[in-house]
Design a protein around this motif. Structure first.
Motif, PDB file in Angstrom:
ATOM      1  N   THR A  63       0.831  -1.189  -0.171  1.00  0.00           N
ATOM      2  CA  THR A  63       0.000  -0.063   0.016  1.00  0.00           C
ATOM      3  C   THR A  63       0.876   1.246   0.121  1.00  0.00           C
ATOM      4  OG1 THR A  63      -1.669  -1.260   1.036  1.00  0.00           O
ATOM      5  CG2 THR A  63      -1.842   1.182   1.331  1.00  0.00           C
ATOM      6  N   CYS A  64       2.063   1.107   0.822  1.00  0.00           N
ATOM      7  CA  CYS A  64       2.942   2.240   0.743  1.00  0.00           C
ATOM      8  C   CYS A  64       3.695   2.534  -0.642  1.00  0.00           C
ATOM      9  CB  CYS A  64       4.006   2.346   1.658  1.00  0.00           C
ATOM     10  SG  CYS A  64       3.212   2.392   3.611  1.00  0.00           S
TER      11      CYS A  64
ATOM     12  N   TRP B  26      -1.166   2.116  -4.229  1.00  0.00           N
ATOM     13  CA  TRP B  26      -2.526   1.956  -3.579  1.00  0.00           C
ATOM     14  C   TRP B  26      -2.925   0.753  -4.116  1.00  0.00           C
ATOM     15  CZ3 TRP B  26      -7.670   2.519  -5.333  1.00  0.00           C
ATOM     16  CH2 TRP B  26      -8.545   2.130  -4.479  1.00  0.00           C
TER      17      TRP B  26
END
Length: 51
Positions: free
Chosen positions: A32-33, A36
């Motif tokens: 996610t970092c 997304w």
């Protein structure tokens, strides 16, 4: 997978895999970092995985 879990996978992927273990949380958080969309895909795959 319930509708709430699917919605959670899309909105905030690390929270959706909270009950799946530390490795899953870490993997989805890193994805996610980075971006997304990979985080969402990872969360959906982990949540759909049969126990």
């Amino acid at each position: 997978m319930s509708c709430l879990r699917a919605l959670l996978c899309i909105i905030f992927p690390p929270l959706a895999v909270l009950d799946k273990g530390c490795g899953s949380i870490l993997l989805v958080t890193v994805l996610t970092c980075c971006a997304w969309v990979p985080g969402v895909i990872g969360a959906i795959l982990i949540c759909n995985k049969q126990q």
